[in-house]
Write a protein that holds these residues in place. Structure first.
Motif, PDB file in Angstrom:
ATOM      1  N   GLY A 159      -9.490   7.353  10.056  1.00 58.36           N
ATOM      2  CA  GLY A 159      -9.335   8.139   8.836  1.00 58.36           C
ATOM      3  C   GLY A 159      -8.112   9.022   8.777  1.00 58.36           C
ATOM      4  O   GLY A 159      -8.017   9.877   7.901  1.00 58.36           O
ATOM      5  N   ASN A 160      -7.161   8.846   9.663  1.00 60.90           N
ATOM      6  CA  ASN A 160      -5.951   9.664   9.671  1.00 60.90           C
ATOM      7  C   ASN A 160      -4.919   9.034   8.726  1.00 60.90           C
ATOM      8  O   ASN A 160      -4.019   8.328   9.160  1.00 60.90           O
ATOM      9  CB  ASN A 160      -5.409   9.774  11.095  1.00 60.90           C
ATOM     10  CG  ASN A 160      -4.192  10.667  11.185  1.00 60.90           C
ATOM     11  OD1 ASN A 160      -3.741  11.235  10.203  1.00 60.90           O
ATOM     12  ND2 ASN A 160      -3.646  10.771  12.382  1.00 60.90           N
ATOM     13  N   LEU A 161      -5.059   9.301   7.426  1.00 59.74           N
ATOM     14  CA  LEU A 161      -4.156   8.676   6.445  1.00 59.74           C
ATOM     15  C   LEU A 161      -2.721   9.201   6.490  1.00 59.74           C
ATOM     16  O   LEU A 161      -1.794   8.438   6.203  1.00 59.74           O
ATOM     17  CB  LEU A 161      -4.739   8.807   5.045  1.00 59.74           C
ATOM     18  CG  LEU A 161      -6.046   8.033   4.833  1.00 59.74           C
ATOM     19  CD1 LEU A 161      -6.521   8.170   3.399  1.00 59.74           C
ATOM     20  CD2 LEU A 161      -5.898   6.572   5.207  1.00 59.74           C
ATOM     21  N   PRO A 162      -2.472  10.465   6.878  1.00 54.81           N
ATOM     22  CA  PRO A 162      -1.069  10.895   6.985  1.00 54.81           C
ATOM     23  C   PRO A 162      -0.271  10.086   8.016  1.00 54.81           C
ATOM     24  O   PRO A 162       0.958  10.100   8.000  1.00 54.81           O
ATOM     25  CB  PRO A 162      -1.171  12.368   7.403  1.00 54.81           C
ATOM     26  CG  PRO A 162      -2.494  12.816   6.880  1.00 54.81           C
ATOM     27  CD  PRO A 162      -3.390  11.613   7.008  1.00 54.81           C
ATOM     28  N   ILE A 163      -0.960   9.355   8.880  1.00 51.05           N
ATOM     29  CA  ILE A 163      -0.273   8.529   9.876  1.00 51.05           C
ATOM     30  C   ILE A 163       0.551   7.428   9.201  1.00 51.05           C
ATOM     31  O   ILE A 163       1.450   6.846   9.819  1.00 51.05           O
ATOM     32  CB  ILE A 163      -1.294   7.940  10.878  1.00 51.05           C
ATOM     33  CG1 ILE A 163      -0.616   7.562  12.200  1.00 51.05           C
ATOM     34  CG2 ILE A 163      -1.969   6.708  10.338  1.00 51.05           C
ATOM     35  CD1 ILE A 163      -0.216   8.718  13.014  1.00 51.05           C
ATOM     36  N   LEU A 164       0.248   7.152   7.931  1.00 49.40           N
ATOM     37  CA  LEU A 164       1.026   6.149   7.196  1.00 49.40           C
ATOM     38  C   LEU A 164       2.511   6.502   7.173  1.00 49.40           C
ATOM     39  O   LEU A 164       3.359   5.605   7.145  1.00 49.40           O
ATOM     40  CB  LEU A 164       0.478   5.982   5.776  1.00 49.40           C
ATOM     41  CG  LEU A 164      -0.855   5.243   5.690  1.00 49.40           C
ATOM     42  CD1 LEU A 164      -1.434   5.355   4.277  1.00 49.40           C
ATOM     43  CD2 LEU A 164      -0.688   3.789   6.089  1.00 49.40           C
ATOM     44  N   TRP A 165       2.838   7.798   7.205  1.00 47.81           N
ATOM     45  CA  TRP A 165       4.250   8.199   7.259  1.00 47.81           C
ATOM     46  C   TRP A 165       4.888   7.720   8.559  1.00 47.81           C
ATOM     47  O   TRP A 165       6.019   7.237   8.561  1.00 47.81           O
ATOM     48  CB  TRP A 165       4.387   9.725   7.135  1.00 47.81           C
ATOM     49  CG  TRP A 165       4.116  10.198   5.749  1.00 47.81           C
ATOM     50  CD1 TRP A 165       2.991  10.816   5.296  1.00 47.81           C
ATOM     51  CD2 TRP A 165       4.984  10.080   4.626  1.00 47.81           C
ATOM     52  NE1 TRP A 165       3.103  11.077   3.957  1.00 47.81           N
ATOM     53  CE2 TRP A 165       4.324  10.641   3.518  1.00 47.81           C
ATOM     54  CE3 TRP A 165       6.253   9.549   4.436  1.00 47.81           C
ATOM     55  CZ2 TRP A 165       4.892  10.694   2.255  1.00 47.81           C
ATOM     56  CZ3 TRP A 165       6.818   9.599   3.179  1.00 47.81           C
ATOM     57  CH2 TRP A 165       6.136  10.166   2.106  1.00 47.81           C
ATOM     58  N   ALA A 166       4.177   7.884   9.660  1.00 40.73           N
ATOM     59  CA  ALA A 166       4.699   7.431  10.955  1.00 40.73           C
ATOM     60  C   ALA A 166       4.835   5.915  10.980  1.00 40.73           C
ATOM     61  O   ALA A 166       5.826   5.383  11.485  1.00 40.73           O
ATOM     62  CB  ALA A 166       3.788   7.914  12.093  1.00 40.73           C
ATOM     63  N   ILE A 167       3.838   5.218  10.439  1.00 38.00           N
ATOM     64  CA  ILE A 167       3.901   3.751  10.406  1.00 38.00           C
ATOM     65  C   ILE A 167       5.074   3.288   9.548  1.00 38.00           C
ATOM     66  O   ILE A 167       5.814   2.374   9.925  1.00 38.00           O
ATOM     67  CB  ILE A 167       2.560   3.163   9.926  1.00 38.00           C
ATOM     68  CG1 ILE A 167       1.474   3.439  10.986  1.00 38.00           C
ATOM     69  CG2 ILE A 167       2.680   1.666   9.645  1.00 38.00           C
ATOM     70  CD1 ILE A 167       0.069   3.087  10.539  1.00 38.00           C
ATOM     71  N   ALA A 168       5.285   3.949   8.404  1.00 35.78           N
ATOM     72  CA  ALA A 168       6.435   3.613   7.559  1.00 35.78           C
ATOM     73  C   ALA A 168       7.738   3.857   8.315  1.00 35.78           C
ATOM     74  O   ALA A 168       8.681   3.060   8.231  1.00 35.78           O
ATOM     75  CB  ALA A 168       6.401   4.426   6.269  1.00 35.78           C
ATOM     76  N   GLY A 169       7.790   4.944   9.090  1.00 35.66           N
ATOM     77  CA  GLY A 169       8.975   5.233   9.896  1.00 35.66           C
ATOM     78  C   GLY A 169       9.216   4.172  10.959  1.00 35.66           C
ATOM     79  O   GLY A 169      10.359   3.786  11.218  1.00 35.66           O
ATOM     80  N   MET A 170       8.133   3.676  11.583  1.00 35.39           N
ATOM     81  CA  MET A 170       8.281   2.622  12.588  1.00 35.39           C
ATOM     82  C   MET A 170       8.831   1.355  11.957  1.00 35.39           C
ATOM     83  O   MET A 170       9.720   0.705  12.519  1.00 35.39           O
ATOM     84  CB  MET A 170       6.943   2.343  13.272  1.00 35.39           C
ATOM     85  CG  MET A 170       6.511   3.442  14.220  1.00 35.39           C
ATOM     86  SD  MET A 170       5.047   3.050  15.169  1.00 35.39           S
ATOM     87  CE  MET A 170       3.770   3.107  13.940  1.00 35.39           C
ATOM     88  N   PHE A 171       8.314   0.989  10.774  1.00 34.23           N
ATOM     89  CA  PHE A 171       8.815  -0.210  10.098  1.00 34.23           C
ATOM     90  C   PHE A 171      10.273  -0.020   9.687  1.00 34.23           C
ATOM     91  O   PHE A 171      11.092  -0.932   9.855  1.00 34.23           O
ATOM     92  CB  PHE A 171       7.955  -0.549   8.877  1.00 34.23           C
ATOM     93  CG  PHE A 171       6.756  -1.365   9.209  1.00 34.23           C
ATOM     94  CD1 PHE A 171       6.847  -2.737   9.387  1.00 34.23           C
ATOM     95  CD2 PHE A 171       5.510  -0.764   9.360  1.00 34.23           C
ATOM     96  CE1 PHE A 171       5.737  -3.500   9.707  1.00 34.23           C
ATOM     97  CE2 PHE A 171       4.396  -1.513   9.680  1.00 34.23           C
ATOM     98  CZ  PHE A 171       4.508  -2.878   9.851  1.00 34.23           C
ATOM     99  N   ALA A 172      10.622   1.157   9.174  1.00 37.27           N
ATOM    100  CA  ALA A 172      12.004   1.423   8.767  1.00 37.27           C
ATOM    101  C   ALA A 172      12.934   1.371   9.986  1.00 37.27           C
ATOM    102  O   ALA A 172      14.028   0.805   9.915  1.00 37.27           O
ATOM    103  CB  ALA A 172      12.100   2.778   8.068  1.00 37.27           C
ATOM    104  N   GLY A 173      12.502   1.949  11.108  1.00 37.95           N
ATOM    105  CA  GLY A 173      13.313   1.922  12.325  1.00 37.95           C
ATOM    106  C   GLY A 173      13.511   0.509  12.847  1.00 37.95           C
ATOM    107  O   GLY A 173      14.610   0.142  13.274  1.00 37.95           O
ATOM    108  N   ALA A 174      12.452  -0.297  12.827  1.00 37.44           N
ATOM    109  CA  ALA A 174      12.563  -1.686  13.281  1.00 37.44           C
ATOM    110  C   ALA A 174      13.497  -2.476  12.364  1.00 37.44           C
ATOM    111  O   ALA A 174      14.324  -3.271  12.831  1.00 37.44           O
ATOM    112  CB  ALA A 174      11.182  -2.335  13.330  1.00 37.44           C
TER     113      ALA A 174
END
Length: 153
Positions: free
Chosen positions: A118-133
């Motif tokens: 349920g940690n929805l703010p983690i989507l920012w980190a996931i978006a950052g990982m995709f952007a970095g990759a």
């Protein structure tokens, strides 16, 4: 057996493996960034026990599989180790990964498991990982275009 005619249970087995991994991270509390940050600040060593347990199980399993002489049941490939050259890219990539992990308390596997708790703010980190990759892939292509023979300056 080639990659194109893999066993029909291959992808479901990968899914189940990921599911077990995610549940393990969630149950152990490792899907919470604050737990990871506490570990990195030497305040909570639970992560060390979880990682050590996982590494031990993996080491024993891989060793037994490789020495068994058998083949993987779903791919038909022999068990083996993939040897990777220790070079500057490994050091640089590990350093960037470590800095990102230390700043955010998030590693990729735990980020997805964190969504499950349920940690929805983690989507920012996931978006950052995709952007970095994506950025790394783009930069790699730019470098290859400038040096198609791979000779370097």
């Amino acid at each position: 057996m080639s990659d194109h005619d893999q066993h029909p249970l291959f992808l479901p087995a990968v899914f189940v493996g990921g599911l077990v991994f995610g549940v393990g991270l969630a149950v152990s509390g490792m899907a919470r960034p604050e737990v990871v940050l506490d570990f990195l600040q030497f305040e909570d060593f639970g992560l060390l026990l979880v990682m050590g347990g996982a590494a031990t199980v993996t080491a024993v399993t891989v060793t037994l599989a490789v020495t068994s002489g058998k083949r993987a049941p779903l791919t038909g490939r022999p068990y083996g180790r993939r040897l990777k050259t220790f070079d500057s890219n490994v050091l640089l990539g590990g350093g960037v990964f470590g800095v990102g992990w230390g700043l955010s308390g998030i590693c990729p596997g735990a980020a997805y498991a964190s969504l499950g708790v349920g940690n929805l703010p983690i989507l920012w980190a996931i978006a950052g990982m995709f952007a970095g990759a994506y950025l790394q892939g783009w930069l790699r292509d730019v470098v290859r275009a400038d040096d198609p023979d791979g000779v370097g300056a």
